[in-house]
Enzyme design. Structure first.
Site, PDB file in Angstrom:
ATOM      1  N   GLU A 108       0.830  -1.214   0.000  1.00 41.99           N
ATOM      2  CA  GLU A 108       0.000   0.000   0.000  1.00 41.99           C
ATOM      3  C   GLU A 108       0.862   1.261   0.000  1.00 41.99           C
ATOM      4  O   GLU A 108       0.737   2.138   0.867  1.00 41.99           O
ATOM      5  CB  GLU A 108      -0.990  -0.013   1.165  1.00 41.99           C
TER       6      GLU A 108
ATOM      7  N   GLU B  23      -5.157  -8.600  -0.875  1.00 46.49           N
ATOM      8  CA  GLU B  23      -6.017  -8.291   0.276  1.00 46.49           C
ATOM      9  C   GLU B  23      -7.452  -8.170  -0.211  1.00 46.49           C
ATOM     10  O   GLU B  23      -7.756  -7.319  -1.047  1.00 46.49           O
ATOM     11  CB  GLU B  23      -5.578  -6.998   0.986  1.00 46.49           C
TER      12      GLU B  23
END
Length: 511
Positions: free
Chosen positions: A198, A316
């Site tokens: 991220e 994810e």
């Protein structure tokens, strides 16, 4: 006038009959076994273990002195459950935690390892007793490929290059010598590496142009046979994918990540158990969005990579709700209901059907965090509805995709519509065909006609269903929801007739 009325009456009857037949025939699945196809990569069924809440400590790892039966501190019952699940890969140590984790803190004698504060998840002290050796040895015990997430946010190129050498290099070098000093002679040969996590958020709040250059720098010094995965887009940030695919040479890139959670609203996630139908519909709308995301990100990737060399890695995904009342808000513990079974079934069908580009994925997370497959409490262990869906679906791992065309009734709520039925199918090496079917409608059963194009002789299957959407497996009722034999399927010639109860998941085997 009489003839006209009679004509209108007869026409009306025919229209009603036609409409009735059309409604009955709306749920239709058609196999296209002769269409170009591909293998459903077993890594689509991967999992995620972050140093977050009780996922590692109190979940996987209970320590060497625990009375709970264990192998080098890892619970034996968890190892057995994950082996039954046929877990293909496991991502570690994060997540956001990865970009604060320095791997050398977790090697060597446990009593000499430094402690740190887990600033992302609960502000608790991390004693580093579960480190590289513990994780990689556990993966060997599980028969799962390790997927290591490197620290790009607060680490250095040298640190990540050293980690690669430490776990992978078979010859003599400073890092392989250190590995052997710590008790491991042969390398683990870790293939899958995430270059940060991220990067657009907790991994550094970078712009895509900046991260593309950072990635190139780190990837340059990651030697050996490594499968390098770039930190990809947050949900529908298509510009992120465009910039990375444009600016990272294909020979340096093996996978591009994507994160998307089935969530009502980041500000008002709702309760994991006590939810309304409106909240359920919103969650399933977010779940179904995964198909759009995969299609659009794949289309961008196709522009720069028409041969589909680079995998889309959805590392994810899963449902995200408010934490259970009375628990640490940074531990992300939530219960797991039939709503989560719907999320899992629909999402895995999407991944299977897009397995030409989606070749790896990781449910968030394995134990006690978010949409977990296992919950623990002391010596007790509970398998969640999500666990059971993934166990039922593991027949698709490394099987050949059978392309399907799905025509579905709508699940309608306050004027909005979602497809009630999703499906995917595959053929395994023994010649058996499996089809997974999901009905997300909370009130209506769905009658489905499946045109197989092949004259199968036998049919068997299992179903996951319950009395209420809000039902879950608890420590007092651990087997309230579990797969049972499915009898509502009839095979005749090349046609399969199936009746799916409301909010249910079915996997059938045809031979």
């Amino acid at each position: 006038m009489q003839t006209t009325y009679r004509h209108r009456f007869i026409t009306g009857i025919f229209c009603l009959l036609a409409c009735s037949q059309a409604l009955r025939a709306q749920n239709k699945v058609t196999f296209h076994p002769d269409a170009p196809t591909q293998t459903i990569n077993r890594n689509i069924y991967g999992h995620f273990a972050e140093h977050l809440g009780n996922c590692i400590y109190g979940g996987f790892y209970v320590g060497d002195t625990s009375r709970i039966p264990h192998v080098n501190g890892v619970r034996k019952d968890i190892i057995a459950a994950l082996k039954t699940l046929k877990i293909p890969n496991l991502r570690w140590p994060g997540g956001c935690f990865a970009d604060t984790y320095h791997w050398k803190d977790g090697i060597g004698p446990k009593d000499k390892r430094p402690t740190i504060v887990n600033t992302w998840w609960g502000g608790v002290t991390e004693n580093n007793s579960f480190g590289t050796h513990d994780f990689l040895n556990m993966c060997e015990e599980l028969g799962a490929e390790p997927y290591l997430a490197g620290n790009v946010g607060s680490g250095t190129v040298q640190e990540l290059a050293d980690w690669v050498q430490y776990v992978n290099f078979p010859g003599k070098s400073p890092m392989s010598d250190l590995r052997q000093q710590n008790g491991r002679q042969q390398p683990w040969k870790v293939r899958y590496w995430g270059v940060g996590n991220e990067a657009w958020g907790c991994g550094g709040n970078m712009r895509p142009e900046y991260y593309a250059d950072v990635y190139r720098k780190y990837a340059t010094f990651m030697s050996g046979n490594t499968f390098k995965i770039a930190s990809g887009a947050n949900s529908n940030d298509y510009n992120w994918t465009e910039v990375l695919m444009k600016n990272i040479p294909l020979h340096m890139l093996d996978g591009l990540a994507l994160h998307h959670y089935s969530i009502i609203d980041w500000g008002k996630k709702g309760d994991a158990v006590n939810f309304t139908e409106e909240q359920y519909f919103q969650t399933m709308r977010s779940t179904c969005m995964m198909d759009t995301l995969v299609r659009k990100h794949s289309a961008i990737m196709d522009k720069y990579d028409p041969k589909k060399k680079v995998a889309l890695v959805v590392d994810e995904w899963g449902g995200w709700y408010n934490v259970q009342e009375g628990t640490n808000p940074g531990f992300l513990f939530q219960q797991n209901t039939m709503r989560d079974a719907m999320i899992a079934g629909v999402t895995l069908n999407i991944f299977n059907n897009h397995s030409d580009r989606v070749r790896m994925a990781n449910l968030a997370q394995t134990i006690n965090v978010l949409q977990a497959v296992i919950l623990t409490k002391g010596e007790q262990l509970v398998l969640t509805p999500t666990y059971h869906v993934m166990e039922m679906y593991n027949v698709h791992q490394d099987a050949t995709l059978v392309p399907v065309e799905v025509q579905s009734n709508s699940y309608t709520y306050k004027g909005e519509q979602l497809p009630a039925v999703t499906a995917s199918a595959s053929k395994d090496k023994s010649g058996a065909t499996h089809i997974s079917l999901v009905n997300i409608d909370p009130a209506k059963a769905q009658e489905i006609t499946v045109q197989t194009g092949t004259a199968y002789r036998t049919i068997s299957g299992r179903i996951l269903a319950s009395a209420k959407l809000q039902d879950y497996n608890s420590f007092t009722q651990p087997d309230k929801i579990k797969p049972t034999a499915f009898k509502d399927a009839v095979l005749k010639n090349n046609t399969l007739s199936v009746k799916l109860p409301p909010f249910s998941v079915v996997v059938l085997e045809l031979k």
